[in-house]
Design a protein around this motif. Structure first.
Motif, PDB file in Angstrom:
ATOM      1  N   GLN A 198       0.834  -1.213   0.000  1.00  0.00           N
ATOM      2  CA  GLN A 198       0.000   0.000   0.000  1.00  0.00           C
ATOM      3  C   GLN A 198       0.863   1.254   0.000  1.00  0.00           C
ATOM      4  O   GLN A 198       0.562   2.223  -0.711  1.00  0.00           O
ATOM      5  N   GLU A 199       1.928   1.255   0.789  1.00  0.00           N
ATOM      6  CA  GLU A 199       2.826   2.414   0.846  1.00  0.00           C
ATOM      7  C   GLU A 199       3.520   2.643  -0.496  1.00  0.00           C
ATOM      8  O   GLU A 199       3.648   3.787  -0.953  1.00  0.00           O
ATOM      9  N   LEU A 200       3.950   1.566  -1.142  1.00  0.00           N
ATOM     10  CA  LEU A 200       4.613   1.686  -2.438  1.00  0.00           C
ATOM     11  C   LEU A 200       3.652   2.215  -3.499  1.00  0.00           C
ATOM     12  O   LEU A 200       4.012   3.067  -4.320  1.00  0.00           O
ATOM     13  N   LEU A 201       2.417   1.735  -3.457  1.00  0.00           N
ATOM     14  CA  LEU A 201       1.433   2.121  -4.477  1.00  0.00           C
ATOM     15  C   LEU A 201       0.834   3.498  -4.229  1.00  0.00           C
ATOM     16  O   LEU A 201       0.197   4.061  -5.118  1.00  0.00           O
ATOM     17  N   ALA A 202       1.042   4.031  -3.056  1.00  0.00           N
ATOM     18  CA  ALA A 202       0.609   5.411  -2.799  1.00  0.00           C
ATOM     19  C   ALA A 202       1.443   6.390  -3.621  1.00  0.00           C
ATOM     20  O   ALA A 202       1.016   7.505  -3.916  1.00  0.00           O
ATOM     21  N   VAL A 220      13.614  -2.656   1.499  1.00  0.00           N
ATOM     22  CA  VAL A 220      12.439  -2.898   0.663  1.00  0.00           C
ATOM     23  C   VAL A 220      12.851  -3.033  -0.803  1.00  0.00           C
ATOM     24  O   VAL A 220      12.386  -3.913  -1.523  1.00  0.00           O
ATOM     25  N   LYS A 221      13.766  -2.177  -1.249  1.00  0.00           N
ATOM     26  CA  LYS A 221      14.259  -2.224  -2.623  1.00  0.00           C
ATOM     27  C   LYS A 221      14.884  -3.593  -2.916  1.00  0.00           C
ATOM     28  O   LYS A 221      14.685  -4.163  -3.983  1.00  0.00           O
ATOM     29  N   ALA A 222      15.636  -4.098  -1.949  1.00  0.00           N
ATOM     30  CA  ALA A 222      16.293  -5.398  -2.121  1.00  0.00           C
ATOM     31  C   ALA A 222      15.255  -6.517  -2.290  1.00  0.00           C
ATOM     32  O   ALA A 222      15.433  -7.430  -3.103  1.00  0.00           O
ATOM     33  N   LYS A 223      14.171  -6.424  -1.525  1.00  0.00           N
ATOM     34  CA  LYS A 223      13.108  -7.428  -1.637  1.00  0.00           C
ATOM     35  C   LYS A 223      12.439  -7.356  -3.004  1.00  0.00           C
ATOM     36  O   LYS A 223      12.116  -8.388  -3.612  1.00  0.00           O
TER      37      LYS A 223
END
Length: 256
Positions: A198-202, A220-223
């Motif tokens: 949700q945070e990424l898609l915001a 998060v980028k690594a994931k």
């Protein structure tokens, strides 16, 4: 004016069946009979509410392309109760008693059949109402295509989607591809849960943009970078096909 009613047959049947499902086998046939009556009542109610001129109840075929594409698809799903699976012809009769045709594809899932029919109808300026509680249909909502929850007696709105998932409708498929879907055993990106998605898609609408955003936390980028393959697989699984060869036309499913 033409109105097309599309019923996700097993979704409706299984929800009705689950209510007061008997624990003892001697009560099963009575329960099946009562469920068939409720399905027929539901079908008549839906015909009236939708003012349908054309209608079809779509069942699931056996082992769709998704099972071949991803071997673990729906691996954690409980099988349909035998008392239900052995009586599906009685439920089909419950639909046909109301003038609604039934369609039983060999392999395709009802979701893809319904998505294809709804999309084709919309292109022909025929309004379509999909009856299902399956969230997979939500990306289809448009001026021509509505989703109706029979059990809540309500049409699902774009505001309902935003309230439920905290993402806009146009980002739903990407949201599920990132966060996964336990119901259907769709993996998503390992380590990226609902909140992170949700945070990424915001901020972004595409994985490519997330991968080049230096403001995203390195962990998060690594994931995301490690999960690209899972993301691609998951996105394919959650995206409904709209190009299935149906084998019948609108005139074949006119309400009888």
């Amino acid at each position: 004016m033409k109105n097309l009613l599309l019923i996700d047959a097993l979704n409706l049947i299984r929800r009705i069946y689950a209510v007061n499902e008997p624990k003892h086998s001697e009560h099963q046939q009575a329960h099946i009979t009562a469920c068939c009556q409720r399905v027929e009542q539901a079908a008549r109610s839906l015909l009236k509410k939708s003012a349908a001129t054309h209608a079809v109840a779509v069942f699931d075929g056996d082992k769709s392309w998704r099972y071949h594409f991803y071997s673990k698809y729906k691996e954690n799903r409980q099988p349909m109760p035998e008392s239900l699976s052995s009586n599906l012809d009685r439920f089909a009769t419950a639909f046909t008693n109301t003038g609604i045709k039934c369609f039983n594809p060999v392999h395709d899932e009802a979701d893809d059949i319904i998505a294809t029919l709804a999309t084709k109808a919309a292109k022909a300026n025929v309004s379509a109402i999909i009856v299902s509680t399956d969230k997979g249909f939500l990306p289809l909502i448009s001026e021509e295509i509505a989703i109706y929850d029979y059990f809540k007696k309500s049409t699902i709105s774009l505001e309902d989607i935003k309230s439920r998932f905290s993402v806009t409708q146009n980002k739903l498929e990407i949201f599920w591809a990132l966060s996964g879907d336990k119901t259907n055993n769709i993996p998503g990106v390992t380590g990226v849960g609902v909140k992170t998605a949700q945070e990424l898609l915001a901020k972004h609408s595409r994985l490519d943009d997330m991968l080049i955003d230096d403001e995203i936390k390195p962990a998060v980028k690594a994931k995301l970078e490690a999960g690209v393959e899972n993301y691609i697989t998951s996105l394919a699984l959650v995206t409904l096909r709209k190009d299935i060869e149906i084998g019948f036309s609108l005139k074949d499913i006119r309400v009888g």
